[in-house]
Design an enzyme around this catalytic site. Structure first.
Site, PDB file in Angstrom:
ATOM      1  N   ASP A 152     -54.845  -5.124 -21.900  1.00 63.38           N
ATOM      2  CA  ASP A 152     -55.746  -4.403 -22.787  1.00 63.38           C
ATOM      3  C   ASP A 152     -55.387  -4.847 -24.207  1.00 63.38           C
ATOM      4  O   ASP A 152     -54.370  -5.521 -24.413  1.00 63.38           O
ATOM      5  CB  ASP A 152     -55.536  -2.901 -22.604  1.00 63.38           C
ATOM      6  N   ASP A 183     -56.516  -2.793 -27.698  1.00 63.73           N
ATOM      7  CA  ASP A 183     -56.354  -1.702 -28.664  1.00 63.73           C
ATOM      8  C   ASP A 183     -55.232  -0.756 -28.260  1.00 63.73           C
ATOM      9  O   ASP A 183     -55.224  -0.216 -27.156  1.00 63.73           O
ATOM     10  CB  ASP A 183     -57.651  -0.908 -28.794  1.00 63.73           C
TER      11      ASP A 183
END
Length: 232
Positions: free
Chosen positions: A16, A18
């Protein structure tokens, strides 16, 4: 390197972005609080935890409905996009991010990226880190990728990048890295093990589903998943 036996060995890794690699979550919190303050509302971590990992359209609808905001989704997107453009380029890499990514890349471990952002927001956030993000292939921007039909916690966000590795590994061969409960559930729904690195402010009762939960990427030990160990 041989696996230590603690977890199932993997061959591919999907990150991922963020709040895991890039320190954008505090910027998101600031922007959303600025958005709702004129209406006498508070954007807290209970709401934030639900929104993390959602596609932009999902997030807009959820926030407007949850806080009963008298605004359209169009206004939401116009306002937040303007603030993101001003603030997101300042985002820095989080501790341990560069170390683990460059280590895996050096040892030719296939590494992919799956971000809930669309292409435009991804480019804004990574303004000062272009070289770093070139290390990821595939790179899936879920917010604008037509193959990602459903946002997290659905499995699409991790199944799609898995199919884009040249050798198309079984999802069980992939290790996911996430910071959000929705993201963890997405990876688990895709049939992957997942390392969770939650924000310090996230309620720890929401951090129980990860295969492994760490306080920082600096604490990750690749050999526990059969990946090359760091040089001693």
């Amino acid at each position: 390197m041989a696996n230590t036996g603690k977890y199932k060995p993997v061959t591919h890794v999907i990150f991922d972005m963020d709040g895991l690699l890039l320190d954008t979550e505090d910027i998101y919190t600031r922007v959303f609080q600025e958005l709702v303050t004129p209406y006498g509302k508070t954007f807290d971590w209970t709401i934030k935890a639900k929104m993390m990992g959602m596609k932009p359209q999902q997030g807009a609808s959820y926030l407007i409905q949850t806080l009963d905001l008298p605004m359209t989704e169009e206004h939401y997107h116009e306002w937040t996009t303007k603030r993101y453009a001003e603030l997101m380029p300042t985002a820095e890499l989080l501790p341990g991010a560069e170390k683990v990514v460059r280590h895996l890349h050096k040892h030719k471990v296939p590494i992919g990226l799956s971000t809930g952002s669309d292409v435009e927001k991804f480019n804004t956030k990574t303004t000062n880190h272009r070289e770093f993000f070139k290390l990821f292939d595939p790179l899936v921007t879920c917010g604008s990728d037509l193959e990602v039909k459903h946002g997290k916690p659905h499995a699409d966000a991790f199944l799609v990048p898995a199919t884009r590795f040249p050798d198309k590994p079984n999802p069980a061969q992939c290790l996911a890295f996430e910071d959000s409960p929705n993201g963890v559930d997405s990876a688990l729904n895709a049939g992957m093990q997942v390392v969770m690195v939650p924000h310090p402010n996230l309620d720890r009762s929401l951090c129980t589903n990860g295969t492994l939960v760490l306080n920082s990427l600096e604490d990750f030990r690749p050999e526990e998943f059969g990946l090359p160990a760091y040089a001693s």
